[in-house]
Design a protein around this motif. Structure first.
Motif, mmCIF file in Angstrom:
data_model
loop_
_atom_site.group_PDB
_atom_site.id
_atom_site.type_symbol
_atom_site.label_atom_id
_atom_site.label_comp_id
_atom_site.label_asym_id
_atom_site.label_seq_id
_atom_site.Cartn_x
_atom_site.Cartn_y
_atom_site.Cartn_z
ATOM 1 N N ILE A 69 0.788 -1.105 -0.145
ATOM 2 C CA ILE A 69 0.142 0.413 -0.090
ATOM 3 C C ILE A 69 0.874 1.091 0.011
ATOM 4 C CG2 ILE A 69 -1.668 0.978 0.967
ATOM 5 C CD1 ILE A 69 -2.693 -1.728 0.083
ATOM 6 N N GLU A 70 1.772 1.619 0.817
ATOM 7 C CA GLU A 70 2.885 2.059 0.796
ATOM 8 C C GLU A 70 3.573 3.003 -0.855
ATOM 9 O OE1 GLU A 70 6.640 3.785 3.485
ATOM 10 O OE2 GLU A 70 6.664 2.089 2.950
ATOM 11 N N SER A 71 3.654 1.856 -0.642
ATOM 12 C CA SER A 71 4.526 1.810 -2.660
ATOM 13 C C SER A 71 3.124 2.239 -3.484
ATOM 14 C CB SER A 71 5.168 0.640 -3.241
ATOM 15 O OG SER A 71 4.191 -0.569 -3.597
ATOM 16 N N LEU A 72 2.277 1.739 -3.511
ATOM 17 C CA LEU A 72 0.853 2.548 -3.750
ATOM 18 C C LEU A 72 1.075 3.934 -3.797
ATOM 19 C CD1 LEU A 72 -1.527 -0.163 -4.049
ATOM 20 C CD2 LEU A 72 0.329 0.197 -6.066
ATOM 21 N N LEU A 73 0.614 4.239 -2.729
ATOM 22 C CA LEU A 73 0.978 5.234 -1.882
ATOM 23 C C LEU A 73 1.988 6.590 -2.330
ATOM 24 C CD1 LEU A 73 -0.190 5.031 1.316
ATOM 25 C CD2 LEU A 73 -2.207 6.025 -0.781
ATOM 26 N N LEU A 74 3.365 6.138 -2.655
ATOM 27 C CA LEU A 74 4.328 6.885 -2.943
ATOM 28 C C LEU A 74 3.446 6.982 -4.522
ATOM 29 C CD1 LEU A 74 6.707 4.893 -0.964
ATOM 30 C CD2 LEU A 74 6.322 7.554 -0.442
ATOM 31 N N GLY A 75 3.607 6.201 -5.517
ATOM 32 C CA GLY A 75 3.523 6.228 -7.221
ATOM 33 C C GLY A 75 4.320 4.747 -7.646
ATOM 34 N N ILE A 76 4.835 3.883 -6.837
ATOM 35 C CA ILE A 76 5.367 3.402 -7.905
ATOM 36 C C ILE A 76 4.748 2.655 -8.859
ATOM 37 C CG2 ILE A 76 7.046 1.604 -7.069
ATOM 38 C CD1 ILE A 76 7.968 2.885 -4.272
ATOM 39 N N VAL A 77 5.505 2.422 -9.790
ATOM 40 C CA VAL A 77 4.657 1.898 -10.641
ATOM 41 C C VAL A 77 4.808 -0.047 -10.392
ATOM 42 C CG1 VAL A 77 4.812 0.884 -13.167
ATOM 43 C CG2 VAL A 77 5.765 2.582 -12.893
ATOM 44 N N ILE A 103 -5.771 -4.517 -1.726
ATOM 45 C CA ILE A 103 -6.086 -3.340 -1.833
ATOM 46 C C ILE A 103 -7.940 -3.980 -1.209
ATOM 47 C CG2 ILE A 103 -7.703 -1.778 -3.266
ATOM 48 C CD1 ILE A 103 -5.161 -3.257 -5.679
ATOM 49 N N PHE A 104 -8.087 -4.349 -1.796
ATOM 50 C CA PHE A 104 -9.649 -4.564 -0.716
ATOM 51 C C PHE A 104 -9.332 -4.790 0.784
ATOM 52 C CE2 PHE A 104 -11.132 -7.194 -4.420
ATOM 53 C CZ PHE A 104 -11.716 -6.680 -4.897
ATOM 54 N N GLU A 105 -8.335 -5.967 1.065
ATOM 55 C CA GLU A 105 -8.691 -5.333 2.646
ATOM 56 C C GLU A 105 -7.950 -3.991 3.414
ATOM 57 O OE1 GLU A 105 -5.880 -7.736 6.119
ATOM 58 O OE2 GLU A 105 -5.059 -7.396 3.989
ATOM 59 N N PHE A 106 -8.243 -2.946 2.328
ATOM 60 C CA PHE A 106 -6.709 -1.963 2.961
ATOM 61 C C PHE A 106 -8.092 -0.517 2.737
ATOM 62 C CE2 PHE A 106 -5.283 2.752 2.220
ATOM 63 C CZ PHE A 106 -4.545 3.263 3.214
ATOM 64 N N LEU A 107 -9.005 -0.932 2.019
ATOM 65 C CA LEU A 107 -10.838 0.228 1.850
ATOM 66 C C LEU A 107 -11.627 -0.743 2.351
ATOM 67 C CD1 LEU A 107 -10.068 0.607 -2.146
ATOM 68 C CD2 LEU A 107 -9.862 2.081 -0.718
ATOM 69 N N ASP A 108 -11.450 -1.788 3.261
ATOM 70 C CA ASP A 108 -12.135 -2.286 4.395
ATOM 71 C C ASP A 108 -12.203 -1.764 5.612
ATOM 72 O OD1 ASP A 108 -13.691 -3.063 2.049
ATOM 73 O OD2 ASP A 108 -13.253 -5.011 2.446
ATOM 74 N N ASN A 109 -10.894 -1.482 5.627
ATOM 75 C CA ASN A 109 -10.526 -1.035 7.163
ATOM 76 C C ASN A 109 -9.915 -2.147 7.596
ATOM 77 O OD1 ASN A 109 -10.105 2.133 6.603
ATOM 78 N ND2 ASN A 109 -13.036 1.577 6.612
ATOM 79 N N LYS A 110 -9.268 -3.841 6.842
ATOM 80 C CA LYS A 110 -9.581 -4.069 7.728
ATOM 81 C C LYS A 110 -7.620 -4.487 7.634
ATOM 82 C CE LYS A 110 -13.589 -6.955 6.711
ATOM 83 N NZ LYS A 110 -13.789 -8.131 5.429
ATOM 84 N N LEU A 111 -7.198 -3.278 6.912
ATOM 85 C CA LEU A 111 -5.869 -3.045 6.950
ATOM 86 C C LEU A 111 -4.794 -2.321 7.910
ATOM 87 C CD1 LEU A 111 -2.849 -4.592 6.415
ATOM 88 C CD2 LEU A 111 -3.188 -3.545 4.579
ATOM 89 N N GLN A 112 -4.156 -2.335 8.758
ATOM 90 C CA GLN A 112 -3.705 -0.709 9.505
ATOM 91 C C GLN A 112 -2.046 -0.411 9.301
ATOM 92 O OE1 GLN A 112 -4.012 -0.854 13.447
ATOM 93 N NE2 GLN A 112 -5.735 0.305 13.538
ATOM 94 N N LEU A 113 -1.925 -0.297 8.554
ATOM 95 C CA LEU A 113 -0.480 -0.179 7.492
ATOM 96 C C LEU A 113 1.170 0.033 9.000
ATOM 97 C CD1 LEU A 113 -1.070 2.726 5.579
ATOM 98 C CD2 LEU A 113 -1.638 0.474 5.123
ATOM 99 N N TYR A 127 -7.095 2.900 6.286
ATOM 100 C CA TYR A 127 -8.203 3.588 5.631
ATOM 101 C C TYR A 127 -8.539 5.107 5.670
ATOM 102 C CZ TYR A 127 -9.939 5.018 1.127
ATOM 103 O OH TYR A 127 -10.496 6.199 -0.358
ATOM 104 N N ASP A 128 -9.618 4.781 6.838
ATOM 105 C CA ASP A 128 -10.814 5.782 7.053
ATOM 106 C C ASP A 128 -9.872 7.805 8.044
ATOM 107 O OD1 ASP A 128 -12.759 4.662 6.548
ATOM 108 O OD2 ASP A 128 -13.132 3.801 7.673
ATOM 109 N N ASN A 129 -8.911 6.445 8.315
ATOM 110 C CA ASN A 129 -8.289 7.655 9.191
ATOM 111 C C ASN A 129 -6.334 8.297 8.579
ATOM 112 O OD1 ASN A 129 -9.338 7.381 11.158
ATOM 113 N ND2 ASN A 129 -8.778 5.248 11.186
ATOM 114 N N LEU A 130 -7.182 7.647 7.278
ATOM 115 C CA LEU A 130 -5.229 7.638 6.533
ATOM 116 C C LEU A 130 -5.314 9.679 5.826
ATOM 117 C CD1 LEU A 130 -3.702 6.834 4.317
ATOM 118 C CD2 LEU A 130 -4.897 6.651 2.675
#
Length: 144
Positions: A69-77, A103-113, A127-130
């Motif tokens: 998820i961090e890599s996606l937030l950083l825009g890494i291909v 992706i699904f787990e993060f959007l469902d708030n089932k993953l804390q980074l 996700y909700d607290n991002l």
């Protein structure tokens, strides 16, 4: 072909088998399309993805999922997600099960980074607290 962020490539079939059990690839087409995470979630809600269970030893750790998820937030291909479409229009994941489930787990708030080496200030955040700027970046990410 250059790819942006996430790619969703699929094999549009049906593939026909001849009497000799060889596959007829004449109807095979490979397409590249771009989607957002929310479009993928809508597909999941409509039941478009056939469920794939990974053996437990192949499921990513929470830290690896967080770092994805961090890599996606950083825009890494990232490498593409490959799926095939069955006769009923449902999608079978060929490659990218862990990425899609994360992706699904993060959007469902089932993953804390956890264990983020670069965006350390969002460790422990779901996700909700991002922060809004990162949530917007995630929402607008392109999945191809």
């Amino acid at each position: 072909m250059e790819c942006w962020f996430w790619e969703l490539c699929w094999y549009s079939t049906p593939l026909r088998q001849s009497k000799s059990k060889e596959m007829d690839n004449s109807t095979l087409s490979i397409e590249l399309e771009i989607f957002t995470p929310y479009e993928l979630v809508r597909w999941r809600e409509k039941g478009k993805f056939n469920e794939i269970k990974l053996p437990e030893k192949k499921v990513w750790s929470k830290m690896k999922r967080s770092q994805w998820i961090e890599s996606l937030l950083l825009g890494i291909v990232a490498p593409p997600l490959y799926v095939s479409e069955d006769y009923d229009g449902n999608l079978n994941i060929i490659d990218g099960v862990n990425r899609l489930h994360t992706i699904f787990e993060f959007l469902d708030n089932k993953l804390q980074l956890r264990g983020l080496p670069i965006l350390q200030d969002i460790n422990g955040v779901s996700y909700d607290n991002l922060p809004i700027y990162l949530k917007s970046k995630f929402q607008n990410a392109k999945v191809a």
